[in-house]
Design an enzyme around this catalytic site. Structure first.
Site, PDB file in Angstrom:
ATOM      1  N   THR A 140      -5.330  12.790   6.480  1.00  0.00           N
ATOM      2  CA  THR A 140      -3.951  12.927   6.973  1.00  0.00           C
ATOM      3  C   THR A 140      -3.918  14.010   8.049  1.00  0.00           C
ATOM      4  OG1 THR A 140      -3.180  12.307   4.773  1.00  0.00           O
ATOM      5  CG2 THR A 140      -1.550  13.291   6.253  1.00  0.00           C
ATOM      6  N   SER A 186      -7.491   5.339   3.886  1.00  0.00           N
ATOM      7  CA  SER A 186      -7.373   4.563   2.646  1.00  0.00           C
ATOM      8  C   SER A 186      -7.800   3.123   2.900  1.00  0.00           C
ATOM      9  CB  SER A 186      -5.922   4.558   2.150  1.00  0.00           C
ATOM     10  OG  SER A 186      -5.661   5.690   1.363  1.00  0.00           O
ATOM     11  N   LYS A 213       4.613   2.506   8.643  1.00  0.00           N
ATOM     12  CA  LYS A 213       3.439   3.324   8.990  1.00  0.00           C
ATOM     13  C   LYS A 213       2.202   2.450   9.189  1.00  0.00           C
ATOM     14  CE  LYS A 213       3.270   6.930   6.338  1.00  0.00           C
ATOM     15  NZ  LYS A 213       2.973   7.858   5.211  1.00  0.00           N
ATOM     16  N   LYS A 260       5.416   2.263  -2.791  1.00  0.00           N
ATOM     17  CA  LYS A 260       5.335   3.661  -3.253  1.00  0.00           C
ATOM     18  C   LYS A 260       5.606   3.685  -4.742  1.00  0.00           C
ATOM     19  CE  LYS A 260       4.744   7.645  -1.137  1.00  0.00           C
ATOM     20  NZ  LYS A 260       4.106   7.790   0.193  1.00  0.00           N
ATOM     21  N   ASN A 262      -2.646  19.658   0.549  1.00  0.00           N
ATOM     22  CA  ASN A 262      -3.779  18.918   1.107  1.00  0.00           C
ATOM     23  C   ASN A 262      -3.597  18.655   2.602  1.00  0.00           C
ATOM     24  OD1 ASN A 262      -4.637  15.948   1.914  1.00  0.00           O
ATOM     25  ND2 ASN A 262      -6.220  16.795   0.597  1.00  0.00           N
ATOM     26  N   LYS A 312       0.845  -1.206   0.000  1.00  0.00           N
ATOM     27  CA  LYS A 312       0.000   0.000   0.000  1.00  0.00           C
ATOM     28  C   LYS A 312       0.871   1.242   0.000  1.00  0.00           C
ATOM     29  CE  LYS A 312      -3.996   2.082   0.426  1.00  0.00           C
ATOM     30  NZ  LYS A 312      -3.609   2.927  -0.712  1.00  0.00           N
TER      31      LYS A 312
HETATM   32  N1  GLU Z   1       0.605   9.086   0.325  1.00  0.00           N
HETATM   33  C1  GLU Z   1       0.078   8.903   1.634  1.00  0.00           C
HETATM   34  C2  GLU Z   1       1.169   8.503   2.600  1.00  0.00           C
HETATM   35  O1  GLU Z   1       2.326   8.726   2.350  1.00  0.00           O
HETATM   36  C3  GLU Z   1      -1.109   7.966   1.649  1.00  0.00           C
HETATM   37  C4  GLU Z   1      -0.826   6.567   1.217  1.00  0.00           C
HETATM   38  C5  GLU Z   1      -2.065   5.695   1.050  1.00  0.00           C
HETATM   39  O2  GLU Z   1      -3.150   6.103   1.395  1.00  0.00           O
HETATM   40  O3  GLU Z   1      -1.869   4.590   0.567  1.00  0.00           O
HETATM   41  O4  GLU Z   1       0.897   8.040   3.671  1.00  0.00           O
END
Ligand code: GLU
Length: 426
Positions: free
Chosen positions: A197, A360, A101, A113, A228, A77
């Site tokens: 976030t 998410s 995370k 990523k 955002n 993810k």
């Molecule tokens: N880009 C966000 C992060 O770095 C969200 C990642 C997601 O929702 O998968 O946490």
């Protein structure tokens, strides 16, 4: 040769920071070295190129990546970033942070990523759509709701996710909306994902403020990065009575010791393109550079822009008592040491910004169940996850007398270790 050296250094550096963080925490918790070895390597890296016919008629080829770091806890993810300085080392680091995370908040997802080397502001909407669809086509074999689930990140948004889901559905003739999160509500998105976030960050900050007896009305805040995450957090905190003294975007910063009206700045930025164009909103408003903003007087510095913003050269000049990482990797390991020595609390990214990936996960659950929750239900479910993750980290910090970042990595790696030990990791 020198240029090549510099380039190699940059490619290495961000992932090296991640490895340093993993190793530091692993040493404190006395983690098995085989587990450290596994977590130090992404499971899969895909490098892709996307030829796009530009509006001018010429073909331009863009480069991109998808790094899948670890899927022990669940499908990979993590977001997709569009930036002219994206590189493999950066995407590897960001993917590993996603693994940590998701584990910190205890959701059943791994870490990945993606990134494309492009400044999306230089593309027309049609070019951006073509690029996004081509990238989806390239990574399609390795993504899916039970494989790897992309999401927005720096310079990507709901519209881009809508193109990804549409292309994926066409390619596979499926209706699996959960292939990507951060979609617009109309395309299967979750209520509250846009603010998630920031909202998650506020829930963590609320706990810290309660524990430290901090009064919001006496607390001055600077937010680097009014996008955002940062923009929403500034406005949520202003509503709670905090004084927002400074904000910034890629063009520079805006500061006022007596406090800015963040909602007015938001409207002005929308109209004029940058917070640096909003000086006339108030008498004491001054425009400064991003670097200068980091060193201004405040109590809490929220870093919501890019990585490596505070480092060994400027960390000593930071006046805040607390650094809150809403971005990924904004503080280098060298800056961490300086802050620890000065008694500046750093609330680490893998906890502070985990609200985004948590919602998410909620979006994925709603897509799979075909049953959608209200914004209130999303908030009700997000808060206990963030609070529990924070409490667990404080417990670990007390046990090992370490920094919050080390405690967060220990929390994450303890969960991953338990999975590896039971499932085996050969
Ligand atoms: N880009 C966000 C992060 O770095 C969200 C990642 C997601 O929702 O998968 O946490």
């Amino acid at each position: 040769m020198r240029v090549l050296d510099l380039l190699t250094k940059r490619l290495m550096s961000l992932f090296e920071n991640t490895l340093k963080q993993i190793n530091e925490a692993a040493e404190i918790m006395n983690l098995d070295k085989d587990i450290i070895t596994i977590l130090s390597h992404p499971k899969r890296i895909m490098q892709v190129s996307m030829p796009v016919r530009m509006d001018s008629g010429e073909i331009r080829v863009f480069e991109g990546f998808r790094v899948q770091h670890n899927d022990l806890a669940g499908p990979f993810k993590g977001g997709i970033r569009y930036h002219e300085q994206v590189d493999m080392g950066e995407v590897k680091a960001l993917a590993a942070w996603m693994t940590m995370k998701c584990s910190v908040v205890g959701i059943p997802l791994g870490g990945a990523k993606g990134g494309i080397i492009v400044d999306p502001k230089t593309l027309s909407k049609r070019e951006l759509e073509q690029l996004t669809r081509k990238y989806t086509d390239r990574i399609e074999p390795i993504i899916g709701p039970d494989k790897d689930i992309p999401a927005p990140d720096v310079n990507t948004n709901g519209q881009i996710m809508a193109w990804v889901v549409d292309e994926y559905m066409k390619l596979g003739n499926t209706n699996k909306k959960g292939v990507v999160t951060g979609k617009p509500i109309e395309c299967g998105g979750s209520a509250g994902r846009d603010q998630a976030t920031a909202q998650g960050g506020v829930y963590v900050l609320d706990e810290i403020v309660k524990a430290k007896g901090i009064k919001p009305e006496e607390t001055r805040i600077i937010v680097q990065g009014f996008g955002n995450a940062g923009g929403n957090m500034a406005m949520l905190l202003a509503d709670k009575g905090y004084k927002i003294c400074g904000v910034s975007d890629s063009k520079g910063g805006l500061y006022c010791a007596d406090g800015l009206d963040s909602r007015k700045v938001d409207v002005c930025k929308e109209e004029k393109g940058s917070v640096t164009q909003c000086q006339s909103l108030g008498s004491g408003y001054e425009v400064c550079t991003n670097e200068e903003l980091l060193e201004k007087e405040c109590d809490i510095l929220i870093l919501a822009a890019l990585e490596n913003q505070v480092h060994e050269k400027n960390a000593d000049n930071v006046k805040a008592k607390m650094v809150f990482e809403l971005a990924n990797g904004p503080t280098t390991p060298e800056a961490d040491k300086i802050f620890a020595k000065k008694g500046i609390t750093v609330v680490p990214d893998i906890l502070a910004n985990a609200g985004g990936v948590t919602v998410s996960y909620f979006e994925l659950v709603q897509n799979e169940a075909q049953y959608y929750w209200t914004a209130e239900e999303v908030q009700e479910k997000l808060k206990p996850i963030m609070v529990k993750a924070w409490e667990r980290i404080v417990e670990i910090q007390n046990k090992y007398s370490c920094t919050l970042r080390q405690a967060a990595f220990i929390s994450a790696m303890t969960r991953l270790k338990a999975i590896m030990e039971q499932r085996g990791f050969e």
